[in-house]
Motif scaffolding. Structure first.
Motif, PDB file in Angstrom:
ATOM      1  N   UNK A   1       0.865  -1.173   0.000  1.00  0.00           N
ATOM      2  CA  UNK A   1       0.000   0.000   0.000  1.00  0.00           C
ATOM      3  C   UNK A   1       0.905   1.227   0.000  1.00  0.00           C
ATOM      4  N   UNK A   2       0.644   2.180  -0.884  1.00  0.00           N
ATOM      5  CA  UNK A   2       1.509   3.350  -0.994  1.00  0.00           C
ATOM      6  C   UNK A   2       0.642   4.603  -1.068  1.00  0.00           C
ATOM      7  N   UNK A   3       1.007   5.611  -0.255  1.00  0.00           N
ATOM      8  CA  UNK A   3       0.276   6.872  -0.217  1.00  0.00           C
ATOM      9  C   UNK A   3       1.240   8.004  -0.542  1.00  0.00           C
ATOM     10  N   UNK A   4       0.837   8.849  -1.466  1.00  0.00           N
ATOM     11  CA  UNK A   4       1.643  10.006  -1.865  1.00  0.00           C
ATOM     12  C   UNK A   4       1.474  11.104  -0.822  1.00  0.00           C
ATOM     13  N   UNK A   5       2.596  11.575  -0.255  1.00  0.00           N
ATOM     14  CA  UNK A   5       2.562  12.588   0.791  1.00  0.00           C
ATOM     15  C   UNK A   5       2.905  13.992   0.300  1.00  0.00           C
ATOM     16  N   UNK A   6       3.311  14.113  -0.929  1.00  0.00           N
ATOM     17  CA  UNK A   6       3.711  15.424  -1.442  1.00  0.00           C
ATOM     18  C   UNK A   6       5.172  15.408  -1.835  1.00  0.00           C
ATOM     19  N   UNK A   7       5.728  16.582  -1.967  1.00  0.00           N
ATOM     20  CA  UNK A   7       7.133  16.709  -2.354  1.00  0.00           C
ATOM     21  C   UNK A   7       7.916  17.369  -1.237  1.00  0.00           C
ATOM     22  N   UNK A   8       9.189  16.987  -1.125  1.00  0.00           N
ATOM     23  CA  UNK A   8      10.044  17.604  -0.121  1.00  0.00           C
ATOM     24  C   UNK A   8      10.628  18.903  -0.670  1.00  0.00           C
ATOM     25  N   UNK A   9      11.550  19.518   0.081  1.00  0.00           N
ATOM     26  CA  UNK A   9      12.136  20.806  -0.318  1.00  0.00           C
ATOM     27  C   UNK A   9      12.930  20.705  -1.612  1.00  0.00           C
ATOM     28  N   UNK A  10      13.486  19.543  -1.884  1.00  0.00           N
ATOM     29  CA  UNK A  10      14.269  19.347  -3.101  1.00  0.00           C
ATOM     30  C   UNK A  10      13.392  18.975  -4.302  1.00  0.00           C
ATOM     31  N   UNK A  11      12.092  18.813  -4.089  1.00  0.00           N
ATOM     32  CA  UNK A  11      11.189  18.482  -5.184  1.00  0.00           C
ATOM     33  C   UNK A  11      10.974  16.991  -5.391  1.00  0.00           C
ATOM     34  N   UNK A  12      11.572  16.155  -4.549  1.00  0.00           N
ATOM     35  CA  UNK A  12      11.405  14.707  -4.676  1.00  0.00           C
ATOM     36  C   UNK A  12      10.068  14.283  -4.051  1.00  0.00           C
ATOM     37  N   UNK A  13       9.466  13.265  -4.644  1.00  0.00           N
ATOM     38  CA  UNK A  13       8.206  12.751  -4.121  1.00  0.00           C
ATOM     39  C   UNK A  13       8.433  12.017  -2.804  1.00  0.00           C
ATOM     40  N   UNK A  14       7.487  12.160  -1.894  1.00  0.00           N
ATOM     41  CA  UNK A  14       7.519  11.440  -0.617  1.00  0.00           C
ATOM     42  C   UNK A  14       6.308  10.521  -0.564  1.00  0.00           C
ATOM     43  N   UNK A  15       6.527   9.293  -0.077  1.00  0.00           N
ATOM     44  CA  UNK A  15       5.471   8.295   0.022  1.00  0.00           C
ATOM     45  C   UNK A  15       5.525   7.624   1.396  1.00  0.00           C
ATOM     46  N   UNK A  16       4.397   7.101   1.806  1.00  0.00           N
ATOM     47  CA  UNK A  16       4.320   6.243   2.990  1.00  0.00           C
ATOM     48  C   UNK A  16       3.923   4.859   2.499  1.00  0.00           C
ATOM     49  N   UNK A  17       4.531   3.837   3.081  1.00  0.00           N
ATOM     50  CA  UNK A  17       4.309   2.466   2.630  1.00  0.00           C
ATOM     51  C   UNK A  17       3.781   1.619   3.772  1.00  0.00           C
ATOM     52  N   UNK A  18       3.023   0.602   3.400  1.00  0.00           N
ATOM     53  CA  UNK A  18       2.561  -0.390   4.360  1.00  0.00           C
ATOM     54  C   UNK A  18       2.341  -1.691   3.612  1.00  0.00           C
ATOM     55  N   UNK A  19       2.619  -2.832   4.245  1.00  0.00           N
ATOM     56  CA  UNK A  19       2.388  -4.149   3.639  1.00  0.00           C
ATOM     57  C   UNK A  19       1.044  -4.676   4.111  1.00  0.00           C
ATOM     58  N   UNK A  20       0.473  -5.546   3.297  1.00  0.00           N
ATOM     59  CA  UNK A  20      -0.822  -6.133   3.640  1.00  0.00           C
ATOM     60  C   UNK A  20      -0.927  -7.514   3.029  1.00  0.00           C
ATOM     61  N   UNK A  21      -1.536  -8.439   3.747  1.00  0.00           N
ATOM     62  CA  UNK A  21      -1.796  -9.792   3.229  1.00  0.00           C
ATOM     63  C   UNK A  21      -3.292 -10.013   3.209  1.00  0.00           C
ATOM     64  N   UNK A  22      -3.801 -10.453   2.068  1.00  0.00           N
ATOM     65  CA  UNK A  22      -5.224 -10.723   1.938  1.00  0.00           C
ATOM     66  C   UNK A  22      -5.658 -10.620   0.490  1.00  0.00           C
ATOM     67  N   UNK A  23      -6.948 -10.571   0.282  1.00  0.00           N
ATOM     68  CA  UNK A  23      -7.469 -10.473  -1.076  1.00  0.00           C
ATOM     69  C   UNK A  23      -7.330  -9.039  -1.596  1.00  0.00           C
ATOM     70  N   UNK A  24      -7.577  -8.872  -2.877  1.00  0.00           N
ATOM     71  CA  UNK A  24      -7.463  -7.534  -3.471  1.00  0.00           C
ATOM     72  C   UNK A  24      -8.513  -6.594  -2.882  1.00  0.00           C
ATOM     73  N   UNK A  25      -9.707  -7.088  -2.684  1.00  0.00           N
ATOM     74  CA  UNK A  25     -10.760  -6.257  -2.102  1.00  0.00           C
ATOM     75  C   UNK A  25     -10.395  -5.822  -0.682  1.00  0.00           C
ATOM     76  N   UNK A  26      -9.837  -6.741   0.118  1.00  0.00           N
ATOM     77  CA  UNK A  26      -9.393  -6.391   1.470  1.00  0.00           C
ATOM     78  C   UNK A  26      -8.254  -5.383   1.421  1.00  0.00           C
ATOM     79  N   UNK A  27      -7.362  -5.531   0.455  1.00  0.00           N
ATOM     80  CA  UNK A  27      -6.245  -4.603   0.310  1.00  0.00           C
ATOM     81  C   UNK A  27      -6.747  -3.205  -0.059  1.00  0.00           C
ATOM     82  N   UNK A  28      -7.777  -3.133  -0.896  1.00  0.00           N
ATOM     83  CA  UNK A  28      -8.338  -1.832  -1.260  1.00  0.00           C
ATOM     84  C   UNK A  28      -8.964  -1.134  -0.055  1.00  0.00           C
ATOM     85  N   UNK A  29      -9.663  -1.876   0.774  1.00  0.00           N
ATOM     86  CA  UNK A  29     -10.241  -1.260   1.972  1.00  0.00           C
ATOM     87  C   UNK A  29      -9.147  -0.903   2.982  1.00  0.00           C
TER      88      UNK A  29
END
Length: 179
Positions: free
Chosen positions: A23-51
């Motif tokens: 699971x990846x969420x876009x947090x915006x850009x830092x001062x240098x203009x690079x993208x920042x993301x937050x990550x999390x792992x999940x085990x389950x079906x695709x529908x469960x992963x979407x929720x």
């Protein structure tokens, strides 16, 4: 705020247990203009992963407190009282009582705390002090339970308004049972 999900396991046999997802969420850009993301792992079906991704997005949005809000509780409480006086929402006798509570009890114990950093522990500490500290009106003994209840109710009301104005995410007084 955007999020995405990506399948992490590359196995051929899909009956070998739950699928793994990133699971990846876009947090915006830092001062240098690079993208920042937050990550999390999940085990389950695709529908469960979407929720789970939707819950992850909500969690991140709730944790992002306003960074520009350095307002102290004391400043906000005074502004709140002034706005009630201007709007004439409260009777003058009630307003005088509120001013006394804010001046004598809320400001000394919570006034210097930043509004965004006010915690449940701070509110509990203030309640404990109100129960044991001597009265400010020079009468004998400590505050009555009714007075402590009135102080707590006013504090909860002020913090509830701060939530509505999106200065804080949660009202810490709602997590404490009313005295």
């Amino acid at each position: 705020m955007k999020g995405s999900l990506r399948r992490r396991d590359r196995r051929q046999n899909t009956n070998a247990g739950p699928e793994r997802w990133e699971l990846r969420v876009f947090l915006g850009r830092d001062d240098a203009g690079r993208q920042r993301h937050a990550y999390r792992s999940f085990s389950g079906t695709k529908r469960e992963a979407e929720s789970a991704l939707a819950a992850f997005l909500t969690d991140i949005q709730r944790r992002q407190r306003p960074t520009s809000s350095k307002v102290r509780f004391g400043e906000y409480a005074k502004e709140w009282l002034a706005s009630r006086e201007v709007a004439r929402e409260i009777e003058s006798s009630t307003l005088q009582r509120y001013r006394g509570i804010v001046r004598d009890h809320l400001l000394p114990h919570l006034g210097s705390v930043q509004l965004a950093k006010l915690s449940v522990a701070d509110v509990r500490r203030a309640l404990g002090i109100w129960r044991t500290a001597p009265r400010r009106d020079r009468k004998k003994g400590a505050l009555s339970e009714k007075s402590i209840h009135d102080h707590f109710s006013l504090l909860k009301q002020i913090l509830g308004e701060a939530v509505k104005e999106r200065l804080i995410v949660d009202n810490p007084a709602t997590f404490i049972r009313s005295p």
